[in-house]
Design a protein around this motif. Structure first.
Motif, PDB file in Angstrom:
ATOM      1  N   TRP A  81      -7.309  -0.241 -57.055  1.00  0.00           N
ATOM      2  CA  TRP A  81      -6.324  -0.618 -58.083  1.00  0.00           C
ATOM      3  C   TRP A  81      -6.714  -1.927 -58.777  1.00  0.00           C
ATOM      4  O   TRP A  81      -6.135  -2.269 -59.796  1.00  0.00           O
ATOM      5  CB  TRP A  81      -4.918  -0.715 -57.490  1.00  0.00           C
ATOM      6  CG  TRP A  81      -4.828  -1.439 -56.181  1.00  0.00           C
ATOM      7  CD1 TRP A  81      -4.660  -2.777 -55.982  1.00  0.00           C
ATOM      8  CD2 TRP A  81      -4.892  -0.847 -54.885  1.00  0.00           C
ATOM      9  NE1 TRP A  81      -4.631  -3.058 -54.646  1.00  0.00           N
ATOM     10  CE2 TRP A  81      -4.762  -1.895 -53.941  1.00  0.00           C
ATOM     11  CE3 TRP A  81      -5.040   0.463 -54.429  1.00  0.00           C
ATOM     12  CZ2 TRP A  81      -4.774  -1.671 -52.562  1.00  0.00           C
ATOM     13  CZ3 TRP A  81      -5.052   0.689 -53.058  1.00  0.00           C
ATOM     14  CH2 TRP A  81      -4.925  -0.366 -52.142  1.00  0.00           C
ATOM     15  N   ARG A 125       4.957   1.499 -53.522  1.00  0.00           N
ATOM     16  CA  ARG A 125       5.870   0.355 -53.503  1.00  0.00           C
ATOM     17  C   ARG A 125       7.324   0.815 -53.663  1.00  0.00           C
ATOM     18  O   ARG A 125       8.218   0.323 -52.973  1.00  0.00           O
ATOM     19  CB  ARG A 125       5.492  -0.628 -54.619  1.00  0.00           C
ATOM     20  CG  ARG A 125       6.352  -1.899 -54.635  1.00  0.00           C
ATOM     21  CD  ARG A 125       5.735  -2.942 -55.559  1.00  0.00           C
ATOM     22  NE  ARG A 125       5.400  -2.371 -56.856  1.00  0.00           N
ATOM     23  CZ  ARG A 125       4.393  -2.794 -57.614  1.00  0.00           C
ATOM     24  NH1 ARG A 125       3.618  -3.774 -57.206  1.00  0.00           N
ATOM     25  NH2 ARG A 125       4.167  -2.234 -58.790  1.00  0.00           N
ATOM     26  N   TRP A 156      -5.007   4.658 -59.547  1.00  0.00           N
ATOM     27  CA  TRP A 156      -4.700   3.825 -58.387  1.00  0.00           C
ATOM     28  C   TRP A 156      -3.571   2.838 -58.631  1.00  0.00           C
ATOM     29  O   TRP A 156      -2.784   2.556 -57.722  1.00  0.00           O
ATOM     30  CB  TRP A 156      -5.976   3.126 -57.920  1.00  0.00           C
ATOM     31  CG  TRP A 156      -6.978   4.129 -57.432  1.00  0.00           C
ATOM     32  CD1 TRP A 156      -8.018   4.671 -58.124  1.00  0.00           C
ATOM     33  CD2 TRP A 156      -6.997   4.765 -56.151  1.00  0.00           C
ATOM     34  NE1 TRP A 156      -8.691   5.590 -57.363  1.00  0.00           N
ATOM     35  CE2 TRP A 156      -8.088   5.663 -56.140  1.00  0.00           C
ATOM     36  CE3 TRP A 156      -6.212   4.659 -54.999  1.00  0.00           C
ATOM     37  CZ2 TRP A 156      -8.411   6.448 -55.032  1.00  0.00           C
ATOM     38  CZ3 TRP A 156      -6.529   5.431 -53.894  1.00  0.00           C
ATOM     39  CH2 TRP A 156      -7.610   6.307 -53.914  1.00  0.00           C
ATOM     40  N   ARG A 157      -3.465   2.303 -59.824  1.00  0.00           N
ATOM     41  CA  ARG A 157      -2.341   1.404 -60.128  1.00  0.00           C
ATOM     42  C   ARG A 157      -1.024   2.172 -60.066  1.00  0.00           C
ATOM     43  O   ARG A 157      -0.033   1.690 -59.516  1.00  0.00           O
ATOM     44  CB  ARG A 157      -2.515   0.794 -61.520  1.00  0.00           C
ATOM     45  CG  ARG A 157      -3.574  -0.288 -61.608  1.00  0.00           C
ATOM     46  CD  ARG A 157      -2.959  -1.684 -61.451  1.00  0.00           C
ATOM     47  NE  ARG A 157      -4.013  -2.687 -61.474  1.00  0.00           N
ATOM     48  CZ  ARG A 157      -4.376  -3.354 -62.563  1.00  0.00           C
ATOM     49  NH1 ARG A 157      -3.786  -3.096 -63.724  1.00  0.00           N
ATOM     50  NH2 ARG A 157      -5.318  -4.272 -62.497  1.00  0.00           N
ATOM     51  N   THR A 201      -4.772   4.139 -48.933  1.00  0.00           N
ATOM     52  CA  THR A 201      -3.327   4.097 -48.700  1.00  0.00           C
ATOM     53  C   THR A 201      -3.006   3.139 -47.552  1.00  0.00           C
ATOM     54  O   THR A 201      -2.008   2.420 -47.588  1.00  0.00           O
ATOM     55  CB  THR A 201      -2.786   5.501 -48.381  1.00  0.00           C
ATOM     56  OG1 THR A 201      -3.079   6.378 -49.472  1.00  0.00           O
ATOM     57  CG2 THR A 201      -1.277   5.478 -48.176  1.00  0.00           C
ATOM     58  N   ALA A 222      -3.079  -0.266 -49.032  1.00  0.00           N
ATOM     59  CA  ALA A 222      -1.945  -0.458 -49.938  1.00  0.00           C
ATOM     60  C   ALA A 222      -0.670  -0.760 -49.151  1.00  0.00           C
ATOM     61  O   ALA A 222       0.088  -1.676 -49.486  1.00  0.00           O
ATOM     62  CB  ALA A 222      -1.751   0.782 -50.808  1.00  0.00           C
ATOM     63  N   PHE A 270      -0.227   2.949 -56.419  1.00  0.00           N
ATOM     64  CA  PHE A 270       0.286   1.767 -55.719  1.00  0.00           C
ATOM     65  C   PHE A 270       1.758   1.541 -56.054  1.00  0.00           C
ATOM     66  O   PHE A 270       2.568   1.223 -55.170  1.00  0.00           O
ATOM     67  CB  PHE A 270      -0.551   0.538 -56.102  1.00  0.00           C
ATOM     68  CG  PHE A 270      -0.279  -0.677 -55.259  1.00  0.00           C
ATOM     69  CD1 PHE A 270      -0.995  -0.906 -54.100  1.00  0.00           C
ATOM     70  CD2 PHE A 270       0.696  -1.590 -55.627  1.00  0.00           C
ATOM     71  CE1 PHE A 270      -0.747  -2.022 -53.316  1.00  0.00           C
ATOM     72  CE2 PHE A 270       0.968  -2.709 -54.864  1.00  0.00           C
ATOM     73  CZ  PHE A 270       0.234  -2.927 -53.694  1.00  0.00           C
TER      74      PHE A 270
END
Length: 735
Positions: free
Chosen positions: A627, A76, A68-69, A145, A148, A72
């Motif tokens: 995350w 980004r 998840w990190r 999502t 995020a 993300f």
């Protein structure tokens, strides 16, 4: 996991037989041109987010529950690249499954089941993750999502019907630069340009534009013929087999068969030729059912064609009723644009068949929220008779509550709440669960009691009386469920200190102490009201984690002390890990049980999204975003270490501060489980007593909230199969 979305055979036809339909373009250049042609107007791309999930998920590891990190960071970077180029993005997510697409939804879920079975067979035989050709998106990816993207400051909307219709409508009405997605339906809609996400090179912003005008030239059709072609070929509404004999009849009479085209390509050319040379001769003179073998599928066919007609558009294939009136499936509206509303209405669609009213996800629209009853068209003969008006009843009668729920839904802030209140029907797709492993129940069953209490809160009125609540239709995927019908799930009575507050109080009140009542409601959904003080004493985000772990370990006997150690250790270590460190993490091997446990926890986090939004948001979203709490590979590493018997100090990587927090969190979970007569013990202890079976003798692998076995003494809960559910008559029953 890959599916043909949109019109059957069209993607392959365009790629192999009509490559000139695809044009290489660059978003930076398109944006510059747009700015020069429309000064002061920001170039905007509408993104069909559901089509893009596979593209966005770039981490190598996908089987362990999600990186998840890393994910993300990928999102980004995607947003930053477009923002730097001066392009605004608007993201749309599917918020509803329309009834006429339910069969297709079920078909895809069952196909997913077969793919997941192959994935687990591979993992068991090779102890490693399969290649990208067997890629399956991690559980909860679409839901998280949304959050995020909102965290990244992006405008994110959730649809009130199929997202592709709203994407196409938004792009047309707002003069957008284009649509970014991967669905051939966007070649059929008469809307702004359509760009391929699969062909996008993020670094340069080069991609492919699929031109519907060039497609029409190749087929000898006009733009308004494309919806007819799409339905005759088959799409998400019209099953591919419905007009199979008709297509072959077209092919047999087609005189321009091209040897360099495959059979599917020639069929598309033959159907298009029939439309242009035969149907056009009688357009406006004969009804479609006089020219096509529609038979009993007439209403569905009309609805399929109409699903491509955007607000303000007309179709020459429909006979028009007297000017000024159009009857739509949930409302009767005049054939004009309301000057006081941002929503444009159909001005020339056919009112002779069931047609979903176009719905606007614009939060500033002045359109009223739906009331308790709506006029709905129910009609046997969609051509010759006037429509009969019936009442469609929503699950609650308070228009203010519906309006608030609708706003949260559209703004992608809640999950399933509006679906429950408006239609009483919800769904959840596949998770990575091993259908052959009967030691762990599926997530759909594990979290069902939580959902049942949420239904009681949402539908039980001011007193939260579950006995008077209607049942909720659940289309949840789990082993043994053929999805022929929804499960009818009864709400479960809640026990909230001080009584069950009304939704108006939970959602709209600003009085002091309301946050405490909201938290009471959240904990009551997990039947953890007595643990409020212990959980509040923990740091965030560990309150949410422990809430979830206590519920899981009380519910599922097959979870052991080793599992608890792995869940807690990975969450603690994650707090100080960089994305680069997580990328570099290598696993000795992949364990199929750990794969399922990872999915089980992440589905718990999505359940927290539902509960938190239903209770008026007592926790911030960041408290249970994956995350911040979970990393698939890191959990897998801790799981393997714990299974080998490594000390807790090793699990927390010799960090004294982490070790202290570890024992605090473990103590809270274990004490809570003991209160429920469910001590958490080592799996090695089970093995020495129970010949390797993961589950304690004389007990089910799945528990009710009171700690009693669901299925009775000595019988394993998952072994009963989908047909034996009489043991729970008051909570849910098969449809």
């Amino acid at each position: 996991m890959s599916f043909i979305m949109g019109v059957r055979g069209l993607q392959g036809f365009v790629g192999s037989s009509c490559p000139h339909v695809c044009t290489a373009v660059n978003f930076k250049e398109l944006a510059e041109r747009h700015r020069s042609e429309h000064p002061g107007c920001t170039p905007t791309v509408v993104v069909d987010a559901m089509c893009c999930l596979r593209y966005w998920y770039t981490p190598d590891s996908w089987i362990c529950g999600g990186q998840w990190r890393e994910y993300f960071s990928s999102l980004r970077e995607f947003v930053k690249t477009f923002t730097t180029a001066g392009i605004k993005l608007i993201f749309f997510f599917d918020g509803m499954v329309e009834q006429n697409k339910r069969d297709e939804w079920v078909k895809r879920r069952l196909k997913n089941n077969r793919e997941i079975a192959r994935i687990f067979h591979y993992v068991k035989s090779r102890k490693e993750q399969p290649g990208r050709n067997m890629f399956f998106i991690p559980s909860g990816l679409a839901i998280f999502t949304r959050f995020a993207l909102k965290t990244l400051g992006q405008e994110t909307l959730c649809s009130l019907q199929e997202a592709d219709y709203e994407v196409a409508s938004y792009g047309l009405q707002n003069h957008c630069l284009g649509i970014l997605g991967e669905d051939t339906d966007y070649l059929i809609y008469d809307t702004c340009p359509y760009f391929s996400i699969s062909e996008l090179c993020l670094e340069s912003l080069d991609t492919i534009m699929l031109c519907r005008e060039k497609l029409c030239q190749s087929l000898g059709l006009s733009l308004c013929d494309l919806p007819l072609l799409a339905c005759l070929l088959g799409n998400d509404i019209i099953p591919e087999g419905m007009f199979e004999s008709f297509r072959y009849k077209c092919l047999s009479s087609y005189t321009s068969i091209r040897e360099n085209f495959d059979k599917k390509g020639n069929i598309i050319l033959a159907v298009a030729d029939h439309i242009s040379k035969v149907l056009h001769l009688h357009q406006g003179e004969k009804k479609l059912e006089e020219m096509l073998p529609l038979g009993p599928n007439r209403s569905l066919f009309y609805k399929g064609v109409a699903s491509y007609i955007l607000p303000g558009q007309k179709s020459p294939w429909f006979f028009q009723k007297p000017k000024g009136v159009v009857t739509l499936n949930k409302q009767v509206v005049s054939m004009c644009t309301d000057p006081d509303s941002n929503q444009k209405l159909f001005t020339g669609t056919d009112s002779e068949f069931n047609l979903e009213a176009p719905t606007c996800t614009d939060p500033d629209s002045k359109q009223e929220a739906p009331m308790c009853t709506h006029p709905e068209i129910q009609q046997e003969d969609p051509i010759d008779t006037e429509p009969e008006i019936k009442q469609q009843v929503t699950m609650v009668s308070d228009p203010e509550i519906l309006k608030v729920a609708r706003a949260h839904h559209v703004q992608a802030e809640s999950y399933l709440v509006y679906n429950v209140l408006s239609s009483g029907e919800v769904e959840c797709g596949n998770s990575l669960e091993d259908a052959l492993d009967h030691t762990l129940p599926g997530q759909a069953q594990v979290y069902r009691p939580v959902r049942q209490r949420v239904y009681s809160l949402l539908l039980g009125g001011s007193q939260g009386d579950a006995s008077t609540c209607p049942t909720v239709k659940e289309w949840f995927v789990y082993s043994g469920n053929p999805l022929r019908h929804p499960d009818l799930v009864r709400p479960l009575q809640m026990n909230i200190p001080g009584g069950t507050p009304s939704l108006k109080l939970l959602w709209l009140s600003t009085e002091s102490g309301i946050q405490a009542r909201r938290l009471d409601a959240l904990l009551a959904c997990f039947d953890l009201s007595s643990l409020k003080e212990e959980l509040q004493a923990l740091e965030r985000p560990f309150q949410a984690l422990c809430c979830l772990l206590i519920y899981l370990f009380v519910q599922v006997d097959a979870l052991s002390l080793e599992d608890l150690h792995a869940f807690i250790a990975q969450a603690l270590c994650l707090q100080e890990k960089s994305t680069a460190q997580l990328v570099d993490l290598q696993l000795d091997h992949v364990d199929p049980r750990a794969v399922q446990l990872g999915s089980l926890l992440v589905r718990g986090l999505t359940t927290l999204v539902l509960v938190n939004s239903a209770c008026g948001f007592p926790w911030t979203a960041a408290d249970f975003m994956p995350w911040n709490l979970f990393d698939g590979k890191l959990f897998h590493q801790k799981y393997l270490q714990s299974e080998k018997g490594h000390a807790v100090e090793v699990l927390v990587e010799q960090n004294r501060s982490r070790l202290t927090t570890f024992h605090t969190l473990k103590s809270v979970v274990c004490k809570a489980c003991v209160k429920e007569n469910r001590p958490v013990v080592s799996r090695r202890h089970w093995r020495s007593h129970h010949s390797g079976r993961w589950g304690r003798q004389g007990s089910s692998s799945h528990r009710t909230s009171s700690g009693h076995s669901r299925s009775g003494q000595g019988q394993h809960w998952r072994d009963q199969g989908p047909g034996s559910r009489q043991h729970e008559p008051d909570q849910w029953r098969r449809y």
